[in-house]
Design a protein around this motif. Structure first.
Motif, PDB file in Angstrom:
ATOM      1  N   ASN A  51      -4.078 -36.941  38.707  1.00  0.00           N
ATOM      2  CA  ASN A  51      -4.144 -38.397  38.829  1.00  0.00           C
ATOM      3  C   ASN A  51      -5.524 -38.966  38.497  1.00  0.00           C
ATOM      4  OD1 ASN A  51      -1.460 -38.539  39.531  1.00  0.00           O
ATOM      5  ND2 ASN A  51      -1.844 -38.422  41.724  1.00  0.00           N
ATOM      6  N   TYR A  52      -6.577 -38.207  38.770  1.00  0.00           N
ATOM      7  CA  TYR A  52      -7.908 -38.715  38.451  1.00  0.00           C
ATOM      8  C   TYR A  52      -8.121 -38.844  36.943  1.00  0.00           C
ATOM      9  CZ  TYR A  52      -9.253 -33.883  37.351  1.00  0.00           C
ATOM     10  OH  TYR A  52      -9.321 -32.635  36.819  1.00  0.00           O
ATOM     11  N   ALA A  53      -7.260 -38.166  36.142  1.00  0.00           N
ATOM     12  CA  ALA A  53      -7.415 -38.189  34.686  1.00  0.00           C
ATOM     13  C   ALA A  53      -6.378 -39.075  33.996  1.00  0.00           C
ATOM     14  CB  ALA A  53      -7.322 -36.768  34.136  1.00  0.00           C
ATOM     15  N   LEU A  54      -5.582 -39.829  34.751  1.00  0.00           N
ATOM     16  CA  LEU A  54      -4.536 -40.652  34.147  1.00  0.00           C
ATOM     17  C   LEU A  54      -5.111 -41.699  33.196  1.00  0.00           C
ATOM     18  CD1 LEU A  54      -1.926 -41.260  36.995  1.00  0.00           C
ATOM     19  CD2 LEU A  54      -1.577 -40.055  34.833  1.00  0.00           C
ATOM     20  N   ASN A  55      -6.218 -42.304  33.589  1.00  0.00           N
ATOM     21  CA  ASN A  55      -6.840 -43.319  32.735  1.00  0.00           C
ATOM     22  C   ASN A  55      -7.243 -42.727  31.392  1.00  0.00           C
ATOM     23  OD1 ASN A  55      -7.167 -46.033  32.863  1.00  0.00           O
ATOM     24  ND2 ASN A  55      -9.209 -46.003  33.755  1.00  0.00           N
ATOM     25  N   ARG A  56      -7.837 -41.549  31.434  1.00  0.00           N
ATOM     26  CA  ARG A  56      -8.256 -40.873  30.200  1.00  0.00           C
ATOM     27  C   ARG A  56      -7.044 -40.519  29.345  1.00  0.00           C
ATOM     28  NH1 ARG A  56     -10.674 -34.804  29.683  1.00  0.00           N
ATOM     29  NH2 ARG A  56     -11.721 -35.008  27.689  1.00  0.00           N
ATOM     30  N   PHE A  57      -5.980 -40.030  30.003  1.00  0.00           N
ATOM     31  CA  PHE A  57      -4.757 -39.677  29.281  1.00  0.00           C
ATOM     32  C   PHE A  57      -4.189 -40.895  28.565  1.00  0.00           C
ATOM     33  CE2 PHE A  57      -0.124 -39.764  29.256  1.00  0.00           C
ATOM     34  CZ  PHE A  57       0.173 -38.626  28.542  1.00  0.00           C
ATOM     35  N   PHE A  58      -4.078 -42.012  29.273  1.00  0.00           N
ATOM     36  CA  PHE A  58      -3.492 -43.216  28.686  1.00  0.00           C
ATOM     37  C   PHE A  58      -4.322 -43.698  27.498  1.00  0.00           C
ATOM     38  CE2 PHE A  58      -2.394 -47.597  28.129  1.00  0.00           C
ATOM     39  CZ  PHE A  58      -1.061 -47.689  28.488  1.00  0.00           C
ATOM     40  N   SER A  59      -5.630 -43.744  27.670  1.00  0.00           N
ATOM     41  CA  SER A  59      -6.500 -44.226  26.595  1.00  0.00           C
ATOM     42  C   SER A  59      -6.429 -43.326  25.363  1.00  0.00           C
ATOM     43  CB  SER A  59      -7.945 -44.310  27.087  1.00  0.00           C
ATOM     44  OG  SER A  59      -8.061 -45.222  28.160  1.00  0.00           O
ATOM     45  N   THR A  60      -6.391 -42.008  25.590  1.00  0.00           N
ATOM     46  CA  THR A  60      -6.333 -41.060  24.474  1.00  0.00           C
ATOM     47  C   THR A  60      -5.028 -41.192  23.710  1.00  0.00           C
ATOM     48  OG1 THR A  60      -7.755 -39.499  25.674  1.00  0.00           O
ATOM     49  CG2 THR A  60      -6.464 -38.624  23.833  1.00  0.00           C
ATOM     50  N   MET A  61      -3.906 -41.252  24.432  1.00  0.00           N
ATOM     51  CA  MET A  61      -2.610 -41.356  23.764  1.00  0.00           C
ATOM     52  C   MET A  61      -2.474 -42.680  23.011  1.00  0.00           C
ATOM     53  SD  MET A  61      -1.112 -38.497  24.251  1.00  0.00           S
ATOM     54  CE  MET A  61      -2.754 -37.735  24.262  1.00  0.00           C
TER      55      MET A  61
END
Length: 244
Positions: free
Chosen positions: A183-193
């Motif tokens: 969950n701490y990496a969700l923001n990074r995941f969304f931005s990357t995708m």
């Protein structure tokens, strides 16, 4: 080098000095049973050593460090047998892996050289669909329900007398990844995708040879982030391949 590179009867060699990168992908390899990939960058006051290890299935890594430079030598033997019994062992052809990815520490002064030896009888002229380098980003762990397939662009036209004409065309891969993202990496995941919806990239589901269908060069067609599941969430990514 995103266009197809064709070698000669003497083999194939490509050398490039990219900007900052930490990974190299060789996609859509044809007639490449063996290869050597060297990654070299300068250092100061290095401690001399020479180490060899297994990097991945069919690939060994030799690390040579001197006082002035580091050289990584990846040696791949792609003549891997994909058999389950003695009949297949003696009669079936070799299974040659078509997509290779290697990673290393991020560098800004690296020189990357790919060498494919001269083909032996029956191997054919080596070709590389794309020789790509860039920044490798790990967004999560691929789940068990990943799905890989292909969309064919071959056309079949049947006339009034039932006679069919086939126009042979290429196909593109389609891969669906269920990804476990903390969950701490969700923001990074969304931005990357979101960024990769218009910028093609190499997507690597696993570096295990048995799961090479889940490596694809393409764009994110759609994705979604799942709800909170304690400390991690399941996110789904649909990737449409691009023919090289």
């Amino acid at each position: 080098v995103s266009s197809r590179t064709v070698g000669t009867s003497a083999g194939l060699s490509v050398s490039i000095k990219p900007s900052r990168c930490n990974g190299v992908a060789m996609m859509d390899l044809v007639n490449v049973p063996e290869f050597t990939l060297e990654v070299t960058w300068p250092i100061t006051n290095g401690i001399a050593k020479d180490e060899t290890s297994d990097y991945a299935y069919g690939i060994t890594l030799r690390t040579i460090t001197t006082s002035a430079q580091v050289k990584l030598i990846y040696t791949g033997n792609l003549r891997q047998r994909n058999v389950s019994n003695w009949t297949e062992y003696f009669l079936e052809p070799y299974k040659i892996k078509q997509d290779i990815f290697v990673g290393f520490s991020s560098q800004t002064q690296a020189t990357i050289t790919l060498t494919v030896p001269a083909p032996v009888s029956g191997d054919g002229i080596p070709e590389i669909g794309a020789f790509m380098f860039g920044n490798f980003v790990e967004v999560g762990d691929v789940g068990r329900d990943a799905d890989a397939g292909a969309e064919s662009y071959t056309k079949v036209i049947t006339d009034d007398w039932g006679i069919s004409t086939i126009t042979r065309r290429n196909y593109v891969k389609r891969v669906t990844y269920p990804v476990l993202v903390y969950n701490y990496a969700l923001n990074r995941f969304f931005s990357t995708m979101a960024e990769l919806q218009s910028n093609p990239a190499v997507f690597v589901g696993s570096d295990d040879f048995r799961y090479s269908p889940f490596t694809v060069y393409g764009i994110v067609e759609s994705f979604n982030t799942g709800g909170d599941n304690g400390t991690a969430s399941i996110c789904n990514v649909n990737v449409k391949g691009i023919e090289l």
